[in-house]
Design a protein around this motif. Sequence first.
Motif, PDB file in Angstrom:
ATOM      1  N   UNK A   1      14.648  47.578  22.500  1.00 57.78           N
ATOM      2  CA  UNK A   1      15.903  47.970  23.262  1.00 57.78           C
ATOM      3  C   UNK A   1      17.037  47.987  22.124  1.00 57.78           C
ATOM      4  N   UNK A   2      16.863  47.574  20.869  1.00 55.85           N
ATOM      5  CA  UNK A   2      17.786  47.606  19.950  1.00 55.85           C
ATOM      6  C   UNK A   2      19.055  46.786  20.109  1.00 55.85           C
ATOM      7  N   UNK A   3      18.943  45.769  20.726  1.00 49.68           N
ATOM      8  CA  UNK A   3      20.138  44.840  20.658  1.00 49.68           C
ATOM      9  C   UNK A   3      19.939  43.868  19.263  1.00 49.68           C
ATOM     10  N   UNK A   4      21.357  43.909  18.855  1.00 44.56           N
ATOM     11  CA  UNK A   4      21.490  42.988  17.736  1.00 44.56           C
ATOM     12  C   UNK A   4      21.428  41.615  17.870  1.00 44.56           C
TER      13      UNK A   4
ATOM     14  N   UNK B   1      13.241  43.697  10.224  1.00 45.88           N
ATOM     15  CA  UNK B   1      13.573  44.635  11.337  1.00 45.88           C
ATOM     16  C   UNK B   1      14.975  44.756  11.485  1.00 45.88           C
ATOM     17  N   UNK B   2      15.755  44.395  10.448  1.00 43.18           N
ATOM     18  CA  UNK B   2      17.175  44.684  10.274  1.00 43.18           C
ATOM     19  C   UNK B   2      17.862  43.960  11.524  1.00 43.18           C
TER      20      UNK B   2
ATOM     21  N   UNK C   1      10.877  51.333  18.086  1.00 42.38           N
ATOM     22  CA  UNK C   1      12.449  51.620  18.624  1.00 42.38           C
ATOM     23  C   UNK C   1      12.848  52.862  18.437  1.00 42.38           C
ATOM     24  N   UNK C   2      13.362  53.621  19.289  1.00 44.24           N
ATOM     25  CA  UNK C   2      13.408  55.032  19.442  1.00 44.24           C
ATOM     26  C   UNK C   2      14.938  55.112  18.728  1.00 44.24           C
TER      27      UNK C   2
ATOM     28  N   UNK D   1      12.088  36.396   7.366  1.00 45.63           N
ATOM     29  CA  UNK D   1      11.790  37.499   6.644  1.00 45.63           C
ATOM     30  C   UNK D   1      11.282  38.873   7.665  1.00 45.63           C
ATOM     31  N   UNK D   2      11.000  38.170   8.692  1.00 42.13           N
ATOM     32  CA  UNK D   2      10.494  39.093   9.782  1.00 42.13           C
ATOM     33  C   UNK D   2      11.761  39.747  10.380  1.00 42.13           C
TER      34      UNK D   2
END
Length: 262
Positions: free
Chosen positions: A202-205, A195-196, A260-261, A190-191
């Motif tokens: 840093x935005x790493x997937x 957060x997608x 996250x920017x 769920x967490x």
Amino acid sequence: MSKSDNSTENSTECPTCGDNFETGRAMKIHHSRTHGESLVETSDIECPTCGREDFQSERGMKTHHKKAHGESIAGVKTECSWCGDEIRVPPGNYRKCDHHFCTDKGCEPEWRKQFSGENHSQWKGGKQTYTCSNCGGEVTRAPADVNGENVFCNRDCYTDWKGDQMRGPDHHNWKGGYTQNKNWPEIRQRALAADGYQCQGCGVSEEEHRSEHGAGLSVHHIFPRMEFDDPHEADSVDNLVTLCRGCHAKWEGIPLRPELSD
């Protein structure tokens, strides 16, 4: 019976033709080949089948018997412990073992059958049916293969049981603390979804993280469990944030949620 005396035993001169040789052995070989008579001293060992007596040793006579008469008479004569036939066994085996068997009739396995199963001194009734301590299924096993009170279908059942029974306060090394929420796998998903499936530092997937590190993203507690009266309250999604391996190390111990920017 001897065919030579002490005068020829160490002599290098042929007693028949007078020729001299470098060694006594060479002279004896010459005498046997040239004059047709052996000068080698023999014993009174006799072949029990043909009566031949010109053997230098017991071993030589037995070798002759096997080659000339097709039967080995080496070893100690005794009886097969199962069928009673006369057999011969090596002296060493005869001294070490109380029972001896034919080597070509399968007598030893037959003899051993009388000490197997119900006839064995440690017979405990054969295989019995037990209940798996994890799943409750039936398990058929010999009593000798059962150790302790718990029995399992297989290693998977044992692993599941151990995971449930031997953790937290039930573990023999428990020294206080908290146990992980049983619903943690679901809470973690769920967490990540909130957060997608993306590191909030840093935005790493998730896919990129697995490709680089061989493992998925981490779910980090913003406020650690130790700050809650009930440690399970720390597992609220509001207190969780998705981080990569590098960002997790940076944000450990900082009670803030990274933003996250864009």
